[in-house]
Design an enzyme around this catalytic site. Sequence first.
Site, PDB file in Angstrom:
ATOM      1  N   ARG A   1      28.023 135.736   6.603  1.00 60.56           N
ATOM      2  CA  ARG A   1      27.615 134.488   7.242  1.00 60.56           C
ATOM      3  C   ARG A   1      28.839 133.609   7.420  1.00 60.56           C
ATOM      4  NH1 ARG A   1      21.961 133.333   3.816  1.00 60.56           N
ATOM      5  NH2 ARG A   1      20.951 135.295   4.461  1.00 60.56           N
TER       6      ARG A   1
ATOM      7  N   LYS B   1       8.135 129.797   2.008  1.00 60.91           N
ATOM      8  CA  LYS B   1       8.665 130.629   0.933  1.00 60.91           C
ATOM      9  C   LYS B   1       8.425 129.983  -0.422  1.00 60.91           C
ATOM     10  CE  LYS B   1      13.260 128.598   1.670  1.00 60.91           C
ATOM     11  NZ  LYS B   1      14.686 128.851   1.966  1.00 60.91           N
TER      12      LYS B   1
ATOM     13  N   HIS C   1       9.615 138.866   2.917  1.00 61.08           N
ATOM     14  CA  HIS C   1      11.042 138.940   2.607  1.00 61.08           C
ATOM     15  C   HIS C   1      11.190 138.525   1.147  1.00 61.08           C
ATOM     16  CE1 HIS C   1      12.066 138.517   7.052  1.00 61.08           C
ATOM     17  NE2 HIS C   1      10.845 138.019   6.997  1.00 61.08           N
TER      18      HIS C   1
ATOM     19  N   ASP D   1      18.045 142.880  -1.597  1.00 66.15           N
ATOM     20  CA  ASP D   1      17.098 142.479  -0.565  1.00 66.15           C
ATOM     21  C   ASP D   1      15.956 143.487  -0.458  1.00 66.15           C
ATOM     22  OD1 ASP D   1      16.181 140.767   1.295  1.00 66.15           O
ATOM     23  OD2 ASP D   1      17.634 141.248   2.839  1.00 66.15           O
TER      24      ASP D   1
ATOM     25  N   GLN E   1      22.978 141.395  -1.082  1.00 60.61           N
ATOM     26  CA  GLN E   1      21.693 140.924  -1.593  1.00 60.61           C
ATOM     27  C   GLN E   1      20.911 142.070  -2.227  1.00 60.61           C
ATOM     28  OE1 GLN E   1      20.092 139.302   2.142  1.00 60.61           O
ATOM     29  NE2 GLN E   1      19.985 137.316   1.138  1.00 60.61           N
TER      30      GLN E   1
ATOM     31  N   CYS F   1      16.598 141.870   7.239  1.00 61.36           N
ATOM     32  CA  CYS F   1      15.220 142.083   7.670  1.00 61.36           C
ATOM     33  C   CYS F   1      15.055 142.845   8.987  1.00 61.36           C
ATOM     34  CB  CYS F   1      14.456 140.765   7.704  1.00 61.36           C
ATOM     35  SG  CYS F   1      15.434 139.308   8.011  1.00 61.36           S
TER      36      CYS F   1
ATOM     37  N   HIS G   1      11.873 144.163   1.496  1.00 64.09           N
ATOM     38  CA  HIS G   1      10.841 143.730   2.441  1.00 64.09           C
ATOM     39  C   HIS G   1       9.580 144.544   2.201  1.00 64.09           C
ATOM     40  CE1 HIS G   1      14.536 142.245   4.329  1.00 64.09           C
ATOM     41  NE2 HIS G   1      13.764 141.261   4.733  1.00 64.09           N
TER      42      HIS G   1
END
Length: 646
Positions: free
Chosen positions: A367, A469, A515, A387, A385, A338, A389
């Site tokens: 991570r 979320k 997100h 991912d 991911q 993000c 946004h």
Amino acid sequence: MVQITLPDGSQREYPGPVSVNDVAFSIGTGLGKAALAGKVTLAGQEDKLVDTSYVINQNAQLAIVTGKDPEGLELIRHSTAHLLAYAVKSLFPEAQVTIGPVIDNGFYYDFSYKRAFTPEDLEAIEKKMVELAKKDEVVTREEWKRDDAVEFFKSIGEHYKAEIIASIPSNETISLYREGDFIDLCRGPHVPSTGKLKVFKLTKVAGAYWRGNSNNEMLQRIYGTAWATKEEQAAYLHMLEEAEKRDHRKLGRELDFFHFQDEAPGLIFWHPKGWTIWQQVEQYMRAVYRDNGYQEVKAPQILDLSLWKKTGHWDNYAENMFTTESESRTYGLKPMNCPGHVQIFNAGLHSYRELPIRYGEFGQCHRNEPSGSLHGMMRVRGFTQDDGHIFCTEDQLQDECAAFTALLQKVYADFGFTKILYKVATRPEKRIGADEVWDKAEQALMESLNRTGCEYEVSEGEGAFYGPKIEYTLTDAIGRHWQCGTIQVDFSMPERLGAEYVDANDQRKTPVMLHRAILGSFERFIGILIENHAGALPPWLAPEQAVVCCISENSADYAAEIAQKLKKQGFRASADLRGEKINRKIREHSLKKMPYILVVGEKEREAGTVAVRSRGGVDLGVMNVNDFIQRLHEDIQQRRNVGQDH
């Protein structure tokens, strides 16, 4: 008089204080015998779960809890964990008990003991549990002063339990539960007697550090499962057997998809076949981005620590981040994408007419997960991911959330998952942003699900530190649940990082940031796919879609020709030209879960045909090569699996 209001609205009056047990028996002997606990609601208070021995001394609402209720099943599992500890102490008096919570589908209890428990020990412990349950010993609650409880457990050699109690504030009353010769710390409630525990099984032993700290002693964790009926347990144990057969780590080795090794804990070595699966998933998702208004971007892998401090990640997530240094500067290896996407948004000034702006990235993240939590592809340290946004106005928020839910449903269906559970996770205790902002964000998510007709649960306090979320959980072929997709509303990070757009009045405003991820981690999702299909992936995902096997050397050139023709059509195909017997070739490729095996001999060569076998040993007969090509095209276009839809 004490007036008790039951769930159906009926009321019963008693001349004085009355126990939950007495109320249950006054309604009916059957209910009295089935009662495990009570759910009591007093005026102005929230309901609470209590033992059947609990005495109600004022007007109250009461629901009798039995094994048919979710609370009753949890109670059975909690009490069975204590029965496990009771049995261990009976057989191994020197063992020390620590903690034993309920988990999904069962329970565990951690023990400190001088040697490792063996499979034979587990059998003996389970046998002892059955014996103790048959005694039908009454389970009673006792209240102690904290310091007295500490001294008591020290005196019987239970130092871990004494340590737990000593960490409780001194002014709190400690509740202990006693059954036979065994006594344990617990808030309760518990079943009224051990005879209520009839259906359980111990499943495995694993290691676990005391208090989850690797600097502490390694304890032994005994896992078990418990149910209200034998039928439910049998179904669950069958599911476990199926899960073991489908374990992606086992199939990954057998099918040559990937491997793990100690030099790279929590990271994956992808083999050509496994990487082919990855590429199919990525190409599919890239088309999803393209067809739904996303612009694909790529942000740096490491960012200066100052940026992670601005976003709040360093304050809330530092223990999970890898860091590195260069020229006296500290950088964080990104655990999420993000902040990078906000920097891309900030590179130019945007008008409200441009919004919503949707960025998508196949972003590689790292991570620092504890080594004990790593689990194949399901829990890794390095992952990618799908991912995305979305930067939008508040007015666009609900539309974007509703559109995302519809898109996610289509993607999951294409991968073969049609049953989805929806959950709204609300503000956690540790968070950034004002309460009124959280109110607005949580309401928007719930309204977006209402608009799309989705039933959902609310998970209080389980949102991310920067926003609430929606969590999307899919159900696989053997009934397991996997939380993969998510959309999170964030009013805080765009403001912290200075994201702005120009509104209709030429005023600068901060956009709302969503997100969102559909698959979540590619690694984990591919692991789920492998287990869902037991390695037999549908042709559109399979690393190889067809193999052409020659019966003899005379048909080898024809087999190679057919394989080449399939390749030119864009299929992933190969020719097996070895001099092995055809039955052996078929067996080997069947074990590799090949979607289609094409067999050719002199007869097929002369006729320009192929003998087709689909996965599962289904003989589809002899067909024209072009007819087979059409069939495989349809398999891929319709994303259907071989051996299921034909």
